[in-house]
Enzyme design. Sequence first.
Site, PDB file in Angstrom:
ATOM      1  CB  SER A  51       0.752   9.784  11.023  1.00  0.00           C
ATOM      2  OG  SER A  51       1.754  10.351  11.825  1.00  0.00           O
TER       3      SER A  51
ATOM      4  NE  ARG B   1      -3.914  -1.944   2.142  1.00  0.00           N
ATOM      5  CZ  ARG B   1      -5.171  -1.955   1.794  1.00  0.00           C
ATOM      6  NH1 ARG B   1      -5.719  -0.894   1.266  1.00  0.00           N
ATOM      7  NH2 ARG B   1      -5.902  -3.021   1.982  1.00  0.00           N
TER       8      ARG B   1
ATOM      9  CE  LYS C 208      10.742   4.437  13.150  1.00  0.00           C
ATOM     10  NZ  LYS C 208       9.445   4.430  13.835  1.00  0.00           N
TER      11      LYS C 208
END
Length: 475
Positions: free
Chosen positions: A366, A69, A109
Site C-alpha cells: 500500500s 507519522r 482502522k
Amino acid sequence: MTNSKYGDYRFLESVEFMFDRAVREMNLPQGLSNQIKACKSVFRIQFPVQIDGRIEVFTGWRATHSEHRLPAKGGIRYALNVNEQEVEALAALMTYKCAIVDVPFGGAKGGLIIDPQKYSSEQIEKITRRFALELAKRGFISPSRNVPAPDLGTGEREMAWIADVYRQLFSTDINHIATVTGKPVSQGGINGRIEAVGRGIQYILREFFRHPEEVKKSGLSGNIESKKIIVQGFGNVGYHTTKFLAKEDGGKIIAIIEKDGAVYNEQGLSIENVVEYFQTNQKLEGFPDATFIKDGRNALELECDILIPAATESQITSNNADRIKAPIVVEAANGPITYNADEILKEKGTVILPDVYVNAGGVTVSYFEWIKNLSHIRFGRLERRFDELKGEKIINLLESVLNVTIDDDMKKAFTDSSGAAELDLVRSGLDDTMRQAFQEIMEIMHRGEKLLDYRTAAYVLAIEKIACNYLEMGI
Ligand code: NAD
C-alpha cells in the site's frame, strides 16, 4: 473485561497486554509508553441509506491510533461483529506494523457493521459511498492525513468507490488518487497489492527457513517443501498464502477451514480446485476428494507443521490452545491468538510468527501504491526499456570480447530480466522489506540476557522506533 465465552482477554486488551509485556523488556519513560499505547481518537458515525424503499441505519468507526507519522494508514472492515474495541485494536496493530517494516505512516482502522453478503453490489456501492462521504468530509479520509485500504469483507471494488467519492468532494486536490490504496490497477492501484499479504508471508517463511537454528526451535528442519499446512480463512489472505506456498515452495495444504466447516486431505488439497468450488458454491461442504469437518474450529487442532489462521481474531483461546499441535503458527489474520492463548502456546514451545509482522505485506505494498500515486507515474516506466537495452549491449560486448555466440534463449532470459516491470519491483521491495524486518526482530530477540519470543521482540522493535520518533520530534 474478558471474552465471556472462554474467559480470555478481549482483542483490544490482548493487544495492550502484549504491548505492556514488551515495554517491561525496555527502559522507557512511563509517560512515553502511555502516549505510544493510547488510541488518539475514535470517530463513530451512524448514517441512513435507502435500501429497497426502506431506510436502514448503519454504524461505522474510524479509529486513529497514532499520527506521529502522516498519513495514518489502515483498512476498512465490513463484518457483522465489528465494534469499537476491535477497530481500536486493529488501529494499534497498524501503528506497530508500520514501524516494524519501516513504512512512514501512523496507524488507523475503520469498520462498518454489515453482512456484505446480504446486499447486492449496487446496495453495497450506495452504502460504501455514503460511509466514505461521512468520513471524507470530516477529514477521516485524505491522502495526507488518513488513507484506508481493504480488509475483511472489502476489496478493490470498495476502494475504487471510496477514491471516487473523495475525488468528487475535493476535485482540486491533485493527489486525490492517493486517498486510498488497494484500488484496481486501472484506477491507480498497483500491481501486486491483491497478493501482497500472501506474498509477504511466503517471503517471511522462506527467510525463517533460511535460519536452521530458528527452525530447530520448532522441532522441524529443511524448508517449506512437503511441510503440512493448515489454513483458516480462504479469502484474499488465506488463498494467496496457500497458493504461493503450495505452487512455488512445495508446501502441502492438508486442510482449509472456512465459516461452514473444513476440508481435509492428508495427501494435500489442490488450491485451484478448492477455490473454484468455494467461489461457485460459497461453501466448502461437498468438495470432492476431501473429508468434510462440520465444526471447522476442530481442524485447527489437527496434526500439521504450520498452522496459518487467516480469518479473524480470537480463534485460538485458552479453550483450545493446549490442543494446538502445530509447532509453528503464522498469524496471517490480525489477533487470531488471544493474550491468554499466547502464554499457553509459548509455554508449550510453539513458535509464533506474530500478526504485527506477518501480515505487514499489505501495508508495505500500500505504501508503494501511495508513492506511485503521489509521483503520478508507474514504477519502471522510465527505465525498463533503457535497462533492457543495457542488457543487450552487455551481451554484445561479451560476445565480441570472448569471441563466443550466446544462444538466443540465454540472451532473451538476460535481456528480459534486466528491465524490471512494476510487479517485479513491488515483489523485490516487499521481499527486501520482510527480510530486513526479520533480521531486526532476530537481533532484538537475541540481544539481551533473556531470549525473547518473536512477538515480544517485534513489539519492542516497533516501540523503540516510535519512541525515537517522538523524542526526536518533541512530544
Ligand atoms: P477476506 O474477507 O478476503 O477473507 C476472509 C475469509 O475468512 C472469508 O472467506 C471468510 O468467510 C473467512 N472467515 C471469516 N470468519 C471465519 C471463521 N471464524 N472461520 C473460518 N473462516 C472464516 O479477508 P482478508 O482480506 O483475507 O483478511 C483476513 C485477515 O487478514 C483479517 O484478519 C485481516 O484483518 C487480515 N489482513 C488483511 C489484509 C488485506 O490487505 N486484505 C492486510 C493485513 C491483514
